[in-house]
Write an enzyme that holds these catalytic residues in place. Structure first.
Site, PDB file in Angstrom:
ATOM      1  CE1 TYR A 151      -3.698   2.500   0.897  1.00 16.17           C
ATOM      2  CE2 TYR A 151      -2.037   3.291   2.553  1.00 16.17           C
ATOM      3  CZ  TYR A 151      -3.232   3.484   1.848  1.00 16.17           C
ATOM      4  OH  TYR A 151      -4.133   4.499   1.977  1.00 16.17           O
ATOM      5  N   PRO A 182      -6.231  13.013   6.218  1.00 15.67           N
ATOM      6  CG  PRO A 182      -7.618  13.243   8.105  1.00 15.67           C
ATOM      7  CD  PRO A 182      -7.519  13.661   6.827  1.00 15.67           C
ATOM      8  NE  ARG A 187     -14.762  -1.628   3.342  1.00 15.18           N
ATOM      9  CZ  ARG A 187     -15.242  -2.265   2.532  1.00 15.18           C
ATOM     10  NH1 ARG A 187     -16.045  -3.400   2.547  1.00 15.18           N
ATOM     11  NH2 ARG A 187     -15.157  -1.692   1.013  1.00 15.18           N
TER      12      ARG A 187
END
Length: 252
Positions: A151, A182, A187
């Site tokens: 990610y 922020p 999820r």
């Protein structure tokens, strides 16, 4: 920008920041197309705003689906003023436990998904003489973060992609910028183990970002606090990365 209210496409619109951004924009009379794998949360909004919300079931890893979804928006409203690339996938696993296929999946959604939607809207934006493309980034793409290297890598790539396309597409009147929310209680952030009370409310973040939907600033944040964090993250990436990594470890 357009005849009538501006048309906004949001990917990953069924949950989190994307959903609340869509809801806020609809309240302000924007026309919104929500792309996502499912639309159960958008169903109630569609009942309230049948003429101004278009849900299209779309997997951003599938080029044909992306092109069909964008074409449906153009067929319905005749233009695309803003694209918000928000869809994401985060698989929380240490590097040594993660498969290459899992990392590829993250890139297919978080990076190539952005590339596909930009490529799909580009002809329409060029034809109409301009538009805005917001690519949602993340501070971890600057500082790093343990346990989510895939990610993090995609978000670092989005930083470079956005800055490059901003230079390339300016001649067409198309603004390409970064949106930095922020750390938000969504999820994708849940596996980090950070207490929800330490994260921002997605409804609040979505509403604040919706107010800046037509902004052409290079980097957009919902508030001063997030802007200040980004300042320190860019100036001291190693220190900030270690700090937040230790905070998350203690929280878990």
């Amino acid at each position: 920008m357009s005849t009538g209210n501006p048309v906004v496409i949001i990917t990953g619109a069924n949950n989190g920041i994307g959903f609340h951004m869509a809801a806020a924009l609809l309240e302000e009379r924007y026309r919104v197309a929500g792309f996502d794998l499912s639309g159960e949360n958008l169903a109630a909004l569609q009942e309230t705003y049948p003429d101004r919300l278009l849900f299209w079931r779309c997997d951003v890893t599938d080029e044909a689906q992306v092109e069909a979804a964008v074409e449906a928006v153009v067929q319905r409203w005749g233009r695309i003023d803003v694209l918000v690339n928000n869809a994401c996938l985060a698989i929380f696993k240490p590097f040594e436990e993660k498969t290459l296929e899992e990392t590829r999946r993250e890139f297919e959604v978080n990076y190539f998904g952005y590339v596909r939607t930009i490529a799909a809207v580009l002809p329409q934006m060029k034809t109409q003489g301009g538009g805005i493309i917001h690519n949602v980034g993340s501070g971890v793409g600057i500082t790093g973060f343990p346990g989510i290297y895939g990610y993090v890598s995609t978000k670092g790539a989005i930083e470079a992609l956005t800055r490059t396309l901003a230079l390339e597409l300016a001649r067409y009147g198309i603004c390409v910028n970064l949106v930095h929310p922020p750390l938000t209680n969504t999820r994708s952030a849940a596996p980090l183990g950070i207490p929800p009370q330490a994260m921002a409310d997605p409804a609040d973040v979505g509403r604040k970002l919706a107010k800046k939907i037509l902004s052409t600033k290079p980097v957009i944040t919902p508030d001063f606090k997030t802007a200040a964090y980004l300042f320190f993250a860019r100036r001291y990436p190693d220190a900030v990365g270690r700090l937040f990594g230790k905070m998350a470890e203690r929280a878990r």
